[in-house]
Design an enzyme around this catalytic site. Structure first.
Site, mmCIF file in Angstrom:
data_model
loop_
_atom_site.group_PDB
_atom_site.id
_atom_site.type_symbol
_atom_site.label_atom_id
_atom_site.label_comp_id
_atom_site.label_asym_id
_atom_site.label_seq_id
_atom_site.Cartn_x
_atom_site.Cartn_y
_atom_site.Cartn_z
ATOM 1 N N ASP A 150 5.728 -122.702 -8.465
ATOM 2 C CA ASP A 150 4.869 -121.632 -8.973
ATOM 3 C C ASP A 150 3.536 -122.228 -9.429
ATOM 4 O OD1 ASP A 150 3.965 -119.217 -9.944
ATOM 5 O OD2 ASP A 150 5.190 -119.257 -11.745
ATOM 6 N N HIS A 189 8.984 -121.921 -14.325
ATOM 7 C CA HIS A 189 8.586 -121.879 -15.747
ATOM 8 C C HIS A 189 9.569 -122.654 -16.633
ATOM 9 C CE1 HIS A 189 5.768 -118.110 -15.585
ATOM 10 N NE2 HIS A 189 5.608 -118.906 -14.545
ATOM 11 N N ASP A 202 0.944 -112.323 -1.144
ATOM 12 C CA ASP A 202 0.923 -113.131 -2.365
ATOM 13 C C ASP A 202 2.324 -113.687 -2.602
ATOM 14 O OD1 ASP A 202 0.065 -114.316 -4.729
ATOM 15 O OD2 ASP A 202 -0.196 -112.441 -5.819
ATOM 16 N N GLU A 218 -3.757 -116.861 -13.079
ATOM 17 C CA GLU A 218 -2.719 -115.868 -12.819
ATOM 18 C C GLU A 218 -1.699 -115.809 -13.941
ATOM 19 O OE1 GLU A 218 1.171 -114.321 -11.448
ATOM 20 O OE2 GLU A 218 0.684 -116.351 -12.115
ATOM 21 N N GLU A 219 -1.363 -116.975 -14.485
ATOM 22 C CA GLU A 219 -0.311 -117.040 -15.499
ATOM 23 C C GLU A 219 -0.709 -116.374 -16.818
ATOM 24 O OE1 GLU A 219 2.548 -117.734 -14.773
ATOM 25 O OE2 GLU A 219 2.653 -119.254 -13.201
ATOM 26 N N ASP A 225 -3.416 -122.351 -11.250
ATOM 27 C CA ASP A 225 -2.987 -122.645 -12.616
ATOM 28 C C ASP A 225 -1.473 -122.695 -12.709
ATOM 29 O OD1 ASP A 225 -3.133 -119.790 -12.150
ATOM 30 O OD2 ASP A 225 -2.616 -119.518 -14.257
ATOM 31 N N HIS A 254 -2.195 -119.186 -6.569
ATOM 32 C CA HIS A 254 -2.927 -119.518 -7.801
ATOM 33 C C HIS A 254 -2.815 -121.004 -8.112
ATOM 34 C CE1 HIS A 254 0.674 -119.536 -10.528
ATOM 35 N NE2 HIS A 254 1.102 -118.564 -9.750
#
Length: 486
Positions: free
Chosen positions: A154, A459, A215, A188-189, A121, A119
């Site tokens: 991520d 994160h 994934d 995705e987030e 984002d 992803h």
């Protein structure tokens, strides 16, 4: 009495014999593949390209905050500029506003395609915390052997590593026999509803049936499995579901000087306490069970005995796993009270109160089952129950005795020969859940070796990836494509 004691001693001896024999036959399941094919990776150049992608602030829209449209457009252009062979030879399709689908046609159209997922984002950085980072979160700095910035783990590193791998294979003149697709979602987030959901719908509309899906998810960890000294590659073969149950209570408002026997907040508090005090049953399910079947043979004899004989020891193992939050999450549908609202002043009785309890659902349980459990536990007609809109069922458990898993397992042992490969239950949500209807083989793994303290960077602040680790990820994806698509 002597006869009884003799019988008991004989039974105990037989039991010990069975336990020992099963333990001695509980041998390693790790494969010993041929050496990987060479691939030259310019680690510094790949790190620089990743750093450039991290400078684009691709934060998806959420809760009334618009997406960074210019950043996504900039990232799309950046990928086209820095991966020219990919964009010359693969079909590139924008999906929705921010997502991309690439198709690398294979030479044998009868073979089902592979899908690699990532992803574009990233999560935002909490305002006011930017100064606490070692390097600004969107500066894309390469320093001290690391690439620093939001998305370094991520998940832009995965996306860039996949594209690096394909660019290198194209430069070497390689072409897959099996078609390979790359789905890079833009949200995705925040659930993947406009990215992965739209891509999956497009593939379904075209009648595509995928051989496998790979994934993000598990990583390579050291020191996380007691008794196993080798690093463990944790491949997610299943993923927990998600639902939030809302509890509402209506009451009599008014002055706090004349309260009823039980206020709306009091009724709600009792209901929430019941839910917390009555967690859903714990059990070894899917990836969690197979984790121990795969790592157990690598343990000392005493622990091997425990996991070789789960038919007898499972209750003990489960009880031990429930003692810590990290392992408890692997064996049950978890209960987390996340919101409690009621009242506006200290001397006014609230006319209503509301709480939200978040559940991460173990495979084998369901959204409906969670709601039924809460209703049974609360058992109070004054409490209204419902679920919030965003929810997902737990994924099916992908088998590990398939050719698809074998390709992944062999690749891991080729690129990271020291690792123990194991399946596990992915407790967090990924875009992969949107593709489960298109393949029976859905795996969640990002090929990077992390330490326990690195997990807080996902994160969190000071997100980073080692330059050498990013280069190894490129080698992994290239070797995986050679194994699975040729």
């Amino acid at each position: 009495m002597k006869r009884l004691l003799l019988s008991m001693a004989l039974a105990a001896s037989v039991l010990v014999l069975v336990l020992v024999v099963r333990t001695l036959s509980f041998t390693s399941r790790q494969v010993a593949p041929a050496a990987m094919e060479p691939l030259t990776v310019d680690a510094d150049a790949a790190a620089a390209r990743l750093a450039g992608a991290l400078r684009l602030k691709t934060v998806a829209a959420s809760e009334g905050v618009p997406a960074e449209d210019e950043a996504f457009a900039g990232l799309h252009a950046y990928l086209a500029e820095h991966f020219p062979r990919v964009h010359a030879e693969l079909k590139r399709e924008p999906v929705g506003t921010h997502s991309l689908l690439y198709t690398w046609p294979g030479t044998d159209a009868s073979l089902s395609p592979l899908l690699l997922v990532g992803h574009l984002d990233v999560v935002p950085v909490a305002p006011g915390t930017e100064e606490s980072w070692a390097h600004p979160p969107f500066a894309g700095v390469v320093a001290d052997g690391f690439v620093w910035g939001r998305g370094a783990l991520d998940d832009k590193s995965s996306v860039l590593a996949q594209l690096e791998a394909v660019e290198a294979l194209l430069a070497a003149g390689e072409k897959p026999r099996r078609t390979v697709m790359f789905a890079f979602g833009g949200d995705e987030e925040v659930g993947g509803l406009k990215g992965a959901v739209a891509i999956a719908a497009l593939l379904k509309e075209r009648g595509v049936r995928l051989e496998s899906v790979l994934d993000e998810g598990g990583v390579i960890m050291s020191g996380t499995v007691p008794g196993v000294s080798a690093p463990v590659a944790l491949v997610g073969t299943s993923e927990k579901g998600f639902t939030s149950v809302e509890l509402k209570v209506k009451g009599e408002g008014g002055h706090s000087s004349m309260p009823p026997p039980r206020s709306a907040v009091g009724v709600l508090a009792r209901a929430v306490a019941k839910v917390e005090d009555s967690p859903m049953p714990a059990r070894l399910e899917g990836g969690s069970r197979e984790l121990f079947l795969r790592v157990g043979p690598e343990m000392p004899f005493g622990m091997r005995l425990l996991f070789a004989n789960l038919w007898l020891t499972e209750p003990l193992v489960v009880r031990q796993l429930t003692q810590k939050p990290t392992t408890n999450a692997a064996v049950r549908t978890t209960t987390a009270v996340t919101l409690f609202q009621g009242g506006v002043r200290d001397n006014v009785l609230p006319a209503s109160a509301r709480a939200v309890v978040n559940f991460r659902i173990l495979p084998g349980d369901s959204v409906d089952g969670v709601l039924a459990h809460v209703r049974s536990v609360v058992d109070d007609s004054r409490v209204e129950l419902g679920t919030l809109a965003f929810q997902s069922e737990p994924s099916p458990v992908s088998r590990t005795d398939t050719e698809a898993f074998g390709h992944l397992e062999r690749t891991l042992r080729q690129v990271f020969p020291e690792v123990v490969v194991s399946s596990f239950l992915n407790v967090a949500a990924t875009d992969s859940r949107h593709y489960v209807g298109l393949s029976d083989n859905v795996f969640r793994f990002f090929p990077v070796h992390l330490r326990a303290e690195d997990l807080a960077r996902v994160h969190g602040k000071d997100e980073r990836i080692a330059v050498t680790a990013h280069a190894q990820a490129v080698r992994f994806y290239a070797q995986y494509l050679r194994n699975a698509a040729r």
